[in-house]
Design an enzyme around this catalytic site. Structure first.
Site, short mmCIF file in Angstrom:
data_model
loop_
_atom_site.label_atom_id
_atom_site.label_comp_id
_atom_site.label_asym_id
_atom_site.label_seq_id
_atom_site.Cartn_x
_atom_site.Cartn_y
_atom_site.Cartn_z
NE ARG A 1 10.43 10.71 15.18
CZ ARG A 1 9.73 10.09 14.36
NH1 ARG A 1 10.32 9.22 13.64
NH2 ARG A 1 8.31 10.51 14.08
CG HIS B 1 9.73 10.57 21.24
ND1 HIS B 1 9.81 11.29 19.75
CD2 HIS B 1 9.00 9.49 20.81
CE1 HIS B 1 9.10 10.59 18.87
NE2 HIS B 1 8.80 9.43 19.57
CG HIS C 1 7.77 5.64 15.34
ND1 HIS C 1 7.33 6.77 15.10
CD2 HIS C 1 8.34 5.78 16.62
CE1 HIS C 1 7.44 7.78 15.99
NE2 HIS C 1 7.86 7.17 17.07
CG HIS D 1 5.88 6.73 21.06
ND1 HIS D 1 6.29 8.03 21.01
CD2 HIS D 1 4.69 6.77 21.53
CE1 HIS D 1 5.74 8.61 21.95
NE2 HIS D 1 4.74 7.99 22.38
CG ASP E 1 0.22 5.74 21.47
OD1 ASP E 1 1.10 6.20 20.93
OD2 ASP E 1 -1.00 6.19 21.46
CG HIS F 1 3.04 7.18 17.57
ND1 HIS F 1 2.48 7.87 18.53
CD2 HIS F 1 4.34 7.86 17.34
CE1 HIS F 1 3.22 8.79 19.14
NE2 HIS F 1 4.27 8.71 18.36
CG HIS G 1 -0.76 9.83 21.03
ND1 HIS G 1 0.12 8.98 20.98
CD2 HIS G 1 -0.59 10.59 22.15
CE1 HIS G 1 0.80 9.13 21.86
NE2 HIS G 1 0.70 10.06 22.66
CG HIS H 1 -1.48 5.75 18.08
ND1 HIS H 1 -0.53 6.69 17.87
CD2 HIS H 1 -2.53 6.13 17.32
CE1 HIS H 1 -0.94 7.71 17.25
NE2 HIS H 1 -2.26 7.43 16.98
#
Length: 170
Positions: free
Chosen positions: A161, A144, A70, A68, A106, A86, A94, A103
């Protein structure tokens, strides 16, 4: 003379088409505290799409990992949490990158091979490089531990993360 110039002109035209014409950005993923995940990602604006390509190493073999953009370009916390949530300038739910609602940040999950390496290349019409509300330059990029379930709000339940980067304009 024309027979010599025509192939040269055609070759020049093909080379121009293959060369990126839009702005580019990159991200150098560094492991978060206690992890070994790292990698390189390149973003190239091509018209209304951004080509995203790269390689991430140190992943769980044969597994998917959430990926993602952020909100904040800040990896100072050691655990990647300083990047915030995000990137979501449109205020959407999401979801999957190729879904109707998601998002801006995403991205498709990464798929690691048997050696824990994910190589990827995809196009996104959600993000932009260098202008507009969906510009990812200066934002955080996170890998992630777990796959994104694409339904849990607002995170996708992708777990801790593993790696963090700031997306920078080239």
């Amino acid at each position: 003379m024309i027979r010599v110039l025509m192939p040269l002109a055609a070759a020049a035209l093909l080379t121009a088409c293959a060369t990126p014409t839009g702005p580019t950005a990159s991200a150098q993923l560094q492991p978060t505290r206690g992890n070994t995940t790292s990698g390189e990602v390149r973003f190239t604006q091509q018209g209304d799409q951004v080509l995203v390509s790269g390689e991430v190493r140190g992943l769980k073999p044969n597994a998917e990992h959430g990926f993602h953009v952020h909100e904040k370009g800040d990896c100072s916390s050691g655990d990647g949490m300083s990047t915030g949530g995000h990137f979501n300038p449109m205020g959407k739910k999401h979801g999957a990158h190729d879904g109707s609602e998601h998002h801006v940040g995403d991205l498709p999950s990464l798929k690691a091979d048997a050696y824990g390496v994910a190589r990827f290349n995809f196009a996104s019409s959600s993000i932009a490089i260098g202008s507009g509300s969906s510009d990812v330059v200066g934002r955080g990029l996170i890998v992630h531990r777990d796959p994104d379930d694409y339904t849990t709000q607002p995170t996708g339940n992708a777990g801790p993360r593993l790696a963090c980067a700031v997306i920078t304009r080239m």
